[in-house]
Design a protein around this motif. Structure first.
Motif, mmCIF file in Angstrom:
data_model
loop_
_atom_site.group_PDB
_atom_site.id
_atom_site.type_symbol
_atom_site.label_atom_id
_atom_site.label_comp_id
_atom_site.label_asym_id
_atom_site.label_seq_id
_atom_site.Cartn_x
_atom_site.Cartn_y
_atom_site.Cartn_z
ATOM 1 N N GLN A 111 0.822 -1.205 0.000
ATOM 2 C CA GLN A 111 0.000 0.000 0.000
ATOM 3 C C GLN A 111 0.862 1.264 0.000
ATOM 4 O OE1 GLN A 111 -2.503 1.382 3.500
ATOM 5 N NE2 GLN A 111 -4.122 0.627 2.141
ATOM 6 N N ARG B 223 1.617 2.313 -3.472
ATOM 7 C CA ARG B 223 0.471 2.304 -4.381
ATOM 8 C C ARG B 223 0.591 3.292 -5.538
ATOM 9 N NH1 ARG B 223 -1.039 4.568 0.404
ATOM 10 N NH2 ARG B 223 -2.074 6.625 0.406
ATOM 11 N N VAL C 165 -5.547 -2.045 -1.086
ATOM 12 C CA VAL C 165 -4.139 -1.679 -1.290
ATOM 13 C C VAL C 165 -4.032 -0.403 -2.109
ATOM 14 C CG1 VAL C 165 -1.954 -2.383 -2.338
ATOM 15 C CG2 VAL C 165 -3.316 -4.047 -1.046
#
Length: 409
Positions: free
Chosen positions: A225, A228, A384
């Motif tokens: 994450q 991302r 995520v």
């Protein structure tokens, strides 16, 4: 083994071969190979040339019939696979195949293979006695591949066999920041390989497979994450990572070893390959393998045995592994025949991950595997990439869905 010794083996096989490659009417019939390996066109082309080599050496004609894993499962259940002379099946299904069909006990032919060391201990099956009937042919894991254009962004120490996921994250973020765009490719098209990308860091942090809510899994998902914004903006259109890396729009991928090999071949000199990145628990990767067996009912058993002996020779294993783009040979001595070309690096790193990594096969108890992929894809896009909170509570729904998919508790 010496050339004389190899010819002696061939003579021993053929001493009992008379008539075994003829049908009931006495006419010549090709050896029927039912295979789940080599379905891509490029691989088909190569392996058919290899089978011509086998014919030149032995005079045995072959017919290669290619099927998907789903088709192979169906044919095993219906009994159609018993019509084959040789079967190449997916590793995690060997036990069920051995229950459905009688196979030749290969232990009785051990002298044919005494010059080669099979990597049995690295290739798990749910029931170890299946190795009485099968020999492994090829394996696969996932590796990191990176464009050489990103070399200036690589953190100090992020090189060689000990690269870590935090180093990879920093590297991709640096390169993406320099270029002003996301450079990490994953397959966002449904039912492809996104689940295996996500499993890599989860396994390296000590999680299981499938696993989305253990502490190790949560830590790995938080790492992803934090990255991302470095994912390529068009990942939802990617059904493979090969194209975006070859065309230069992406610079990084955690790729199947054969795909990494394809990238090196299609864009020579532009990429470097690395082992699966490591975490606190080591290198993590999903792995798989295929194995070969001879149905007990075949009338061509000796000819089939000759082909098994040929396909598992170390030099042939090395040639096939390179010819089909980077699959891992399952005979240890094949390493002596890999050479030093870039593709050999892919194969050696694949062997390294298989030997030293935390590898896990696709488990059978989840039934239709596409449903598991869907759960992972949902977590990736909804959590995520969105930046939503990652916790046991926030992902409880996903673990519940995975538990529902189990066909046996």
């Amino acid at each position: 083994m010496s050339r004389y010794g190899r010819y002696l083996i061939i003579l021993l096989i053929f001493s009992a071969l008379a008539g075994c490659s003829r049908d009931r009417t006495g006419s010549e019939t090709p050896l029927q190979i039912y295979s789940r390996l080599w379905t891509p066109l490029r691989e088909q082309t190569f392996i058919r040339e290899e089978l011509k080599r086998f014919y030149s050496e032995t005079g045995i004609e072959t017919e290669l019939l290619l099927y998907t894993d789903t088709d192979m499962d169906r044919m095993a259940e219906s009994g159609e696979l018993s019509e084959a002379d040789l079967i190449i099946f997916y590793g995690n299904r060997l036990a069920s195949l051995a229950d459905a069909i009688d196979f030749v006990d290969l232990r009785e032919q051990s002298k044919l293979f005494e010059d080669r060391t099979f990597l049995f201990k690295h290739l798990g099956t749910e029931r170890k006695d299946t190795w009485e009937y099968f020999l492994p042919l090829g394996a696969d894991v996932y590796l990191l591949i990176a464009s050489r254009e990103a070399a200036s962004a690589r953190p100090v120490g992020a090189d060689g066999e000990n690269i870590t996921w935090p180093q990879v994250a920093e590297w991709i973020q640096r390169a993406s920041r320099q270029q002003g765009r996301g450079l990490l490719a994953v397959t966002g098209v449904p039912n492809k390989s996104l689940v295996y990308f996500m499993a890599g860091p989860i396994l390296s942090y000590g999680g299981g497979f499938p696993d989305l809510t253990s502490e190790a899994a949560l830590e790995a998902l938080r790492l992803l994450q934090g990255m991302r914004w470095v994912f390529h903006p068009l990942i939802e259109n990617f059904d493979t990572v090969i194209d975006p890396l070859v065309d230069g729009s992406a610079w990084f991928a955690f790729a199947h070893c054969a795909h990494a090999g394809s990238i090196l071949q299609e864009s020579p000199g532009n990429f470097d390959v690395y082992p699966a990145p490591s975490g606190p628990a080591g290198m993590g990767s999903v792995s798989g393998f295929s194995a070969v067996g001879i149905p007990g009912g075949t009338k061509n058993a000796k000819a089939a045995l000759a082909l098994v002996e040929y396909l598992t020779r170390p030099e042939v294993q090395a040639r096939i592994s390179k010819g089909v783009g980077g699959f891992i040979p399952t005979v240890l001595e094949a390493s002596d025949y890999l050479g030093e070309e870039p593709l050999a690096r892919v194969i050696r790193y694949g062997l390294h991950v298989l030997d030293s990594g935390r590898t896990r096969e696709i488990p059978l108890e989840y039934g239709e595997w596409g449903n598991v992929k869907h759960v992972y894809e949902s977590v990736f896009f909804s959590t995520v990439l969105s930046g939503r909170n990652i916790s046991v509570d926030s992902l409880k729904w996903a673990q519940t869905e995975l538990d529902k998919l189990k066909t046996s508790q």
